[in-house]
Design an enzyme around this catalytic site. Structure first.
Site, PDB file in Angstrom:
ATOM      1  N   ASN A   1     -54.130 -17.011 117.123  1.00 20.94           N
ATOM      2  CA  ASN A   1     -52.683 -16.800 117.253  1.00 20.94           C
ATOM      3  C   ASN A   1     -52.391 -16.689 118.739  1.00 20.94           C
ATOM      4  OD1 ASN A   1     -50.075 -15.829 117.360  1.00 20.94           O
ATOM      5  ND2 ASN A   1     -50.575 -13.797 116.539  1.00 20.94           N
TER       6      ASN A   1
ATOM      7  N   LYS B   1     -49.620 -16.487 120.214  1.00 20.40           N
ATOM      8  CA  LYS B   1     -48.374 -15.761 120.546  1.00 20.40           C
ATOM      9  C   LYS B   1     -47.573 -16.626 121.527  1.00 20.40           C
ATOM     10  CE  LYS B   1     -50.881 -11.647 119.472  1.00 20.40           C
ATOM     11  NZ  LYS B   1     -51.023 -10.212 119.546  1.00 20.40           N
TER      12      LYS B   1
ATOM     13  N   HIS C   1     -46.199 -10.850 111.117  1.00 21.51           N
ATOM     14  CA  HIS C   1     -47.009 -10.252 112.179  1.00 21.51           C
ATOM     15  C   HIS C   1     -46.307  -8.981 112.670  1.00 21.51           C
ATOM     16  CE1 HIS C   1     -48.964  -9.647 116.028  1.00 21.51           C
ATOM     17  NE2 HIS C   1     -49.949 -10.398 115.564  1.00 21.51           N
TER      18      HIS C   1
ATOM     19  N   GLU D   1     -45.752  -7.854 115.480  1.00 25.20           N
ATOM     20  CA  GLU D   1     -44.796  -8.043 116.586  1.00 25.20           C
ATOM     21  C   GLU D   1     -43.454  -8.543 116.065  1.00 25.20           C
ATOM     22  OE1 GLU D   1     -47.408 -10.485 118.930  1.00 25.20           O
ATOM     23  OE2 GLU D   1     -48.690  -8.729 119.227  1.00 25.20           O
TER      24      GLU D   1
ATOM     25  N   GLU E   1     -54.273  -6.328 109.751  1.00 23.61           N
ATOM     26  CA  GLU E   1     -54.268  -6.098 111.188  1.00 23.61           C
ATOM     27  C   GLU E   1     -53.714  -4.703 111.475  1.00 23.61           C
ATOM     28  OE1 GLU E   1     -54.135  -9.998 113.577  1.00 23.61           O
ATOM     29  OE2 GLU E   1     -52.089  -9.483 113.071  1.00 23.61           O
TER      30      GLU E   1
ATOM     31  N   GLY F   1     -54.306  -6.137 120.399  1.00 25.92           N
ATOM     32  CA  GLY F   1     -54.129  -6.255 121.843  1.00 25.92           C
ATOM     33  C   GLY F   1     -54.578  -5.035 122.629  1.00 25.92           C
TER      34      GLY F   1
ATOM     35  N   SER G   1     -58.141  -7.103 118.087  1.00 26.15           N
ATOM     36  CA  SER G   1     -59.192  -7.002 119.111  1.00 26.15           C
ATOM     37  C   SER G   1     -60.529  -7.595 118.679  1.00 26.15           C
ATOM     38  CB  SER G   1     -59.361  -5.547 119.571  1.00 26.15           C
ATOM     39  OG  SER G   1     -58.171  -5.106 120.195  1.00 26.15           O
TER      40      SER G   1
END
Ligand code: PGA
Length: 241
Positions: free
Chosen positions: A8, A10, A88, A90, A158, A164, A202
């Protein structure tokens, strides 16, 4: 079933990077016995992938019409996308995406023959309050559409605090959560009981072999480490060995 190693990107990368990746992975895509490779770049670079499977990071919940800026699942299908990430963290955090909206997007994707990668995961606050499994369970029950089966959709666990941050969940936590998700699928969503469950947060070359060998971890969704050819490759090769 092969493990799905999904990158991904992003809002990173460019056309040149996408072409570079595609060329670098040509022989791996053709020769991987245990890995299915996928990259989800930003929309403008999807067409730069040819050997690597094409994926997207989001799609519209609507079929089409006056929705400026949105991209319909049917359009992603036209571009040859095989998978699309939905829900996701985000998008949930910065775009107020609800479970209902995520489910609608997953439905549009399945209707168009694209496999949604439905993301779920608890925040640090949820985990510290002992609510991690309840939160994930609700997200799964509210986002996996009734049209989803073991083969036309994928889940990605996740934990938000692991995304991240460089701090992946421990093997023990991943084993427990994936095991509980599998039981939930078997008991509440029988048609999706064998659905692949990816781990994300991660994942990097140094922890890939350990994480990807855990029961019910059927692949990985990789952010930062998917932006470097050597790291992304090393993660997939950890499965091949
Ligand atoms: P990360 O991101 O690998 O950089 O933690 C994972 C993701 O956001 O899917």
């Amino acid at each position: 079933m092969k493990k799905l190693i999904a990158g991904n990107w992003k809002m990173n990368g460019d056309g040149e990077t996408a072409e570079f990746f595609d060329t670098a992975f040509e022989s791996h895509v053709q020769n991987s016995d245990h890995v299915e490779w996928l990259i989800c770049p930003p929309f403008p670079y999807i067409a730069s992938l040819g050997y690597l499977q094409r994926g997207a990071q989001d799609c519209s919940a609507h079929e089409g019409g006056a929705y400026t800026g949105e991209v319909a699942a049917s359009m992603l299908a036209d571009m040859g996308c095989r998978y699309c990430v939905v829900g996701h963290s985000e998008r949930r955090q910065y775009h107020d995406e609800t479970n209902e909206r995520v489910r609608q997007k997953a439905e549009r994707l399945i209707e168009n023959g694209i496999k949604p990668i439905i993301c779920v995961g608890e925040t640090l606050e949820d985990r510290e309050a002992g609510k991690a499994f309840d939160v994930v369970k609700t997200q799964i029950l509210d986002t996996v559409p009734s049209s989803a089966t073991s083969y036309n959709a994928v889940l990605a666990y996740e934990p938000v605090w692991a995304i991240g941050t460089g701090m992946a969940a421990t093997s023990c936590d991943v084993q427990k959560m994936h095991g509980m998700i599998r039981v939930l699928l078997e008991t509440s969503l029988a048609q999706a009981s064998e659905m692949r469950i990816l781990y994300g947060g991660s994942v990097k070359p140094s922890n890939a072999a350990e994480l990807l060998n855990i029961d019910n971890v059927n692949g990985a969704l990789i952010g930062g480490a998917s932006l470097k050819v050597e790291d992304f490759l090393a993660i997939g090769l950890a499965v091949e060995q």
